[in-house]
Scaffold this motif. Structure first.
Motif, PDB file in Angstrom:
ATOM      1  N   CYS A 168      33.949  35.376  43.941  1.00 40.84           N
ATOM      2  CA  CYS A 168      35.419  35.378  43.973  1.00 40.84           C
ATOM      3  C   CYS A 168      35.986  36.738  44.346  1.00 40.84           C
ATOM      4  CB  CYS A 168      35.962  34.927  42.621  1.00 40.84           C
ATOM      5  SG  CYS A 168      37.733  35.038  42.444  1.00 40.84           S
ATOM      6  N   GLU A 169      35.472  37.777  43.722  1.00 40.54           N
ATOM      7  CA  GLU A 169      36.062  39.098  43.946  1.00 40.54           C
ATOM      8  C   GLU A 169      35.482  39.812  45.160  1.00 40.54           C
ATOM      9  OE1 GLU A 169      38.851  40.248  42.229  1.00 40.54           O
ATOM     10  OE2 GLU A 169      38.652  38.119  41.834  1.00 40.54           O
ATOM     11  N   GLY A 170      34.387  39.279  45.715  1.00 41.68           N
ATOM     12  CA  GLY A 170      33.780  39.899  46.895  1.00 41.68           C
ATOM     13  C   GLY A 170      33.302  41.315  46.643  1.00 41.68           C
ATOM     14  N   GLY A 210      36.771  32.553  37.194  1.00 40.18           N
ATOM     15  CA  GLY A 210      36.972  31.120  37.385  1.00 40.18           C
ATOM     16  C   GLY A 210      38.134  30.809  38.320  1.00 40.18           C
ATOM     17  N   GLN A 211      38.709  31.848  38.915  1.00 43.70           N
ATOM     18  CA  GLN A 211      39.968  31.680  39.648  1.00 43.70           C
ATOM     19  C   GLN A 211      39.933  30.642  40.767  1.00 43.70           C
ATOM     20  OE1 GLN A 211      41.521  35.258  41.539  1.00 43.70           O
ATOM     21  NE2 GLN A 211      42.256  33.939  43.193  1.00 43.70           N
ATOM     22  N   LEU A 212      38.923  30.714  41.642  1.00 45.60           N
ATOM     23  CA  LEU A 212      38.930  29.838  42.815  1.00 45.60           C
ATOM     24  C   LEU A 212      38.888  28.377  42.375  1.00 45.60           C
ATOM     25  CD1 LEU A 212      36.618  31.779  45.316  1.00 45.60           C
ATOM     26  CD2 LEU A 212      39.051  32.079  44.835  1.00 45.60           C
ATOM     27  N   PHE A 231      30.748  37.105  34.367  1.00 45.95           N
ATOM     28  CA  PHE A 231      29.586  38.002  34.427  1.00 45.95           C
ATOM     29  C   PHE A 231      29.711  38.960  35.600  1.00 45.95           C
ATOM     30  CE2 PHE A 231      28.747  33.869  32.742  1.00 45.95           C
ATOM     31  CZ  PHE A 231      28.038  34.107  31.580  1.00 45.95           C
ATOM     32  N   ARG A 232      29.415  40.199  35.356  1.00 43.56           N
ATOM     33  CA  ARG A 232      29.429  41.164  36.466  1.00 43.56           C
ATOM     34  C   ARG A 232      28.296  42.161  36.299  1.00 43.56           C
ATOM     35  NH1 ARG A 232      35.888  41.923  37.883  1.00 43.56           N
ATOM     36  NH2 ARG A 232      36.262  39.677  37.718  1.00 43.56           N
ATOM     37  N   ALA A 233      27.529  42.317  37.367  1.00 47.75           N
ATOM     38  CA  ALA A 233      26.461  43.316  37.356  1.00 47.75           C
ATOM     39  C   ALA A 233      27.101  44.678  37.603  1.00 47.75           C
ATOM     40  CB  ALA A 233      25.427  42.972  38.427  1.00 47.75           C
ATOM     41  N   VAL A 248      40.617  35.256  30.511  1.00 49.42           N
ATOM     42  CA  VAL A 248      41.648  34.228  30.418  1.00 49.42           C
ATOM     43  C   VAL A 248      42.358  34.233  31.760  1.00 49.42           C
ATOM     44  CG1 VAL A 248      43.756  33.512  29.235  1.00 49.42           C
ATOM     45  CG2 VAL A 248      41.955  34.729  27.969  1.00 49.42           C
ATOM     46  N   GLU A 249      42.331  33.103  32.469  1.00 55.90           N
ATOM     47  CA  GLU A 249      42.887  33.086  33.821  1.00 55.90           C
ATOM     48  C   GLU A 249      43.877  31.934  34.015  1.00 55.90           C
ATOM     49  OE1 GLU A 249      40.046  34.623  37.021  1.00 55.90           O
ATOM     50  OE2 GLU A 249      38.688  33.556  35.695  1.00 55.90           O
ATOM     51  N   PRO A 250      45.177  32.207  33.820  1.00 60.49           N
ATOM     52  CA  PRO A 250      46.175  31.193  34.149  1.00 60.49           C
ATOM     53  C   PRO A 250      46.356  31.118  35.666  1.00 60.49           C
ATOM     54  CG  PRO A 250      47.257  33.198  33.434  1.00 60.49           C
ATOM     55  CD  PRO A 250      45.791  33.439  33.273  1.00 60.49           C
ATOM     56  N   GLY A 386      44.730  51.288  29.781  1.00 56.40           N
ATOM     57  CA  GLY A 386      44.625  51.156  31.239  1.00 56.40           C
ATOM     58  C   GLY A 386      44.684  49.689  31.640  1.00 56.40           C
ATOM     59  N   GLU A 387      43.969  49.344  32.712  1.00 56.99           N
ATOM     60  CA  GLU A 387      44.072  47.974  33.254  1.00 56.99           C
ATOM     61  C   GLU A 387      43.579  46.952  32.245  1.00 56.99           C
ATOM     62  OE1 GLU A 387      41.929  47.079  36.906  1.00 56.99           O
ATOM     63  OE2 GLU A 387      42.049  44.945  36.447  1.00 56.99           O
ATOM     64  N   ILE A 388      44.424  45.991  31.983  1.00 53.70           N
ATOM     65  CA  ILE A 388      44.074  44.938  31.036  1.00 53.70           C
ATOM     66  C   ILE A 388      44.152  43.585  31.737  1.00 53.70           C
ATOM     67  CG2 ILE A 388      46.437  44.966  30.180  1.00 53.70           C
ATOM     68  CD1 ILE A 388      45.494  44.473  27.442  1.00 53.70           C
TER      69      ILE A 388
HETATM   70  O1  4AD Z   1      40.878  42.491  38.063  1.00 55.44           O
HETATM   71  P1  4AD Z   1      39.806  41.459  38.020  1.00 55.44           P
HETATM   72  O2  4AD Z   1      38.542  41.748  38.732  1.00 55.44           O
HETATM   73  O3  4AD Z   1      40.496  40.129  38.565  1.00 55.44           O
HETATM   74  C1  4AD Z   1      39.866  38.947  38.788  1.00 55.44           C
HETATM   75  O4  4AD Z   1      38.715  38.676  38.537  1.00 55.44           O
HETATM   76  C2  4AD Z   1      40.790  37.868  39.295  1.00 55.44           C
HETATM   77  N1  4AD Z   1      39.987  36.823  39.932  1.00 55.44           N
HETATM   78  C3  4AD Z   1      41.607  37.337  38.143  1.00 55.44           C
HETATM   79  C4  4AD Z   1      42.595  36.303  38.554  1.00 55.44           C
HETATM   80  O5  4AD Z   1      43.527  36.605  39.286  1.00 55.44           O
HETATM   81  N2  4AD Z   1      42.439  35.079  38.107  1.00 55.44           N
HETATM   82  O6  4AD Z   1      39.455  41.138  36.494  1.00 55.44           O
HETATM   83  C5  4AD Z   1      40.467  40.722  35.595  1.00 55.44           C
HETATM   84  C6  4AD Z   1      40.383  41.491  34.298  1.00 55.44           C
HETATM   85  C7  4AD Z   1      40.547  42.998  34.445  1.00 55.44           C
HETATM   86  O7  4AD Z   1      41.907  43.352  34.487  1.00 55.44           O
HETATM   87  C8  4AD Z   1      39.853  43.511  33.202  1.00 55.44           C
HETATM   88  O8  4AD Z   1      40.729  43.463  32.095  1.00 55.44           O
HETATM   89  C9  4AD Z   1      38.758  42.499  32.990  1.00 55.44           C
HETATM   90  O9  4AD Z   1      39.094  41.340  33.716  1.00 55.44           O
HETATM   91  N3  4AD Z   1      37.449  42.998  33.441  1.00 55.44           N
HETATM   92  C10 4AD Z   1      36.444  43.372  32.635  1.00 55.44           C
HETATM   93  N4  4AD Z   1      36.353  43.423  31.297  1.00 55.44           N
HETATM   94  C11 4AD Z   1      35.187  43.849  30.741  1.00 55.44           C
HETATM   95  N5  4AD Z   1      34.095  44.195  31.474  1.00 55.44           N
HETATM   96  C12 4AD Z   1      34.142  44.150  32.831  1.00 55.44           C
HETATM   97  N6  4AD Z   1      33.054  44.470  33.537  1.00 55.44           N
HETATM   98  C13 4AD Z   1      35.355  43.731  33.462  1.00 55.44           C
HETATM   99  N7  4AD Z   1      35.741  43.568  34.754  1.00 55.44           N
HETATM  100  C14 4AD Z   1      37.010  43.115  34.715  1.00 55.44           C
END
Ligand code: 4AD
Ligand code: MG
Length: 464
Positions: A168-170, A210-212, A231-233, A248-250, A386-388
């Protein structure tokens, strides 16, 4: 049957009635007068309840051998407590030891204070501590409040898949899910799976978002949200990153960027109010022991309107603020945590929605703005963390999306189902992702996301 200690301490049970509780010993103190005081906790609330045990009990010698961590059942009369700091106590007339602690001197969760690193290394026992107990209750309160918020707003909770084929995030931070080469693993029973071919017949991964999939359901059900593990590596070894975290993704049909910025603000305020109302006991502990402003900053947050700023203006603010940053800022770079925190903590002194980022640093699905340079993206950045939240309006125009896929070297065929949404009744729609552990870390003041998830997964660490 027995009662939760929280019911007794809240005053929900009549004084002078006979009650039974079950739990674990936190501390024991014996008086010279032949009375033992047991502090018993069961996870139902922050405070343990005190059981006052007279030496007339026929197993009093057992009672005086109890140590931290032993499990007990206590029956007795509930009375108002004369002691300081507790409202009720139990005058015990029977104490049954359910489980002893072997070698109390080497019990890993002895009553002394342990470092947070030590607790992390004992993740299976740390929920017995005050601190992790409080984190667990606040985390639960936040999760329940999130579900309640979306339910009240008419959203449907969609369970999107954990195993997926799309990134999703590429960002290339996927974990592969494969059965290939499994025949070489020392499994006792390999069942009837043919491990010489890949189970899914193609590359599959753990989802990063889960966005897409969420967009497909928003394109029919109008308002949906996901709440599940992602999950993210991540190679970054920071206090804000986990390899497995909850998001949480609305996703909202007929909504633009302004609409979901407002949704994000309303959601955060709703869940903060819930914590202030429902978990006062735990929040008082965090304010005392972890982060002085834990309560006051939530109260402020609930009362304040979020600030909004365009990325382009934010860059100007940062360039002209006179502060020396580790990473220099100029138009086109992604904002670092230090920049976000400056904006929220020192410039706006409020949570800020940063909008309209350069398209080149953002994902393929974000809607292109008229200027051709930016996309309708937003990040919610909060003081102290910061970014939440990260989100955007989605590109609903097929031709613009296709051009973007091509430009980014992505294969149109892989996104055929996603492109279908743009072919069949496409509508403007928007959504965001909230990092749940970042939210819990912020609310509790716990400095590290590893301490607000039960069993943290990070690079080089997947114990339990
Ligand atoms: O900004 P991100 O990468 O956005 C998305 O994944 C979009 N697809 C979401 C969407 O529009 N439906 O990730 C969203 C949030 C970030 O702002 C951060 O709070 C959290 O997920 N996040 C992490 N939290 C903990 N560990 C990580 N490795 C995180 N990566 C992102
Ligand atoms: Mg982001």
């Amino acid at each position: 049957s027995h009662l939760a200690i929280s019911e007794l301490l809240k005053g929900n049970v009549a004084v002078d009635s006979q009650v039974t509780i079950k739990g674990w010993i936190r501390t024991r103190r014996d008086s010279k007068a032949g009375i033992s005081f047991l502090a018993v906790h069961d996870g139902s609330c922050f405070d343990p309840i005190q059981a006052v045990v007279p030496n007339s009990l026929n197993n009093y010698d057992e009672v005086t051998s109890l140590t931290a961590g032993c499990s007990v059942s206590v029956t007795g009369v509930l009375v108002q407590s004369a002691g300081q700091g507790q409202s009720y106590e139990i005058q015990a007339n029977s104490v049954t030891v359910l489980g002893w602690v072997e070698n109390p001197d080497s019990y890993p969760m002895s009553a002394k204070r342990h470092s947070i690193e030590y607790l992390r290394e004992h993740a299976h026992l740390r929920p017995r501590t005050n601190m992790i107990g409080a984190v667990t209750r606040v985390r639960n309160c936040l999760a329940q409040a999130i579900h309640r918020f979306y339910h009240e707003q008419g959203f449907y909770w969609i369970s999107t898949p954990i195993i997926t084929a799309s990134d999703c995030e590429g960002a290339g931070e996927m974990f592969r899910v494969s059965t290939l080469d499994m025949q070489n693993l020392p499994l006792t029973d390999k069942g009837d799976v043919d491990y010489s071919e890949d189970f899914f017949g193609k590359e599959a991964f753990l989802t990063v978002s889960g966005q897409l999939n969420g967009e497909t359901y928003a394109s029919a059900m109008s308002k949906i949200y996901t709440f599940g593990p992602t999950f993210r590596a991540e190679n970054s070894n920071t206090s804000r990153h986990l390899a497995e975290f909850w998001m949480v993704e609305p996703e909202v049909a007929f909504a633009d960027l302004e609409d979901i910025a407002k949704l994000a603000e309303n959601m955060l305020k709703y869940v903060f109010k819930a914590v202030l109302e429902e978990r006062r006991d735990d929040m008082e502990f965090f304010a005392q022991r972890v982060e002085k402003t834990a309560i006051t900053r939530l109260e402020e947050f609930v009362d304040k309107d979020f600030a909004q700023v365009d990325y382009t203006d934010a860059v100007e603010i940062l360039k002209n603020c006179g502060k020396k940053f580790e990473y220099a800022v100029e138009w086109g770079v992604d904002l670092q945590s230090e920049h976000e925190r400056y904006l929220a903590e020192e410039h706006f002194k409020a949570p800020v929605v940063i909008k309209n980022y350069p398209r080149d640093i953002k994902a393929f699905y974000m809607r292109q703005n008229e200027d051709g340079k930016t996309v309708a993206a937003m990040d919610v950045v909060a003081p102290g963390i910061g970014e939440i939240i990260g989100g955007s309006q989605r590109e609903e125009r097929l031709d613009v999306l296709d051009a973007r896929l091509e430009e980014m070297g992505l294969n149109k065929e892989d996104y055929s189902w996603y492109r279908d949404l743009r072919k069949y009744g496409s509508v403007p729609h928007s959504g965001f992702g909230l990092g749940f552990e970042r939210l819990v870390a912020y609310v509790t003041g716990m400095g590290n996301v590893r301490d607000v998830i039960a069993f943290p997964r990070t690079k080089g660490s997947a114990t339990y």
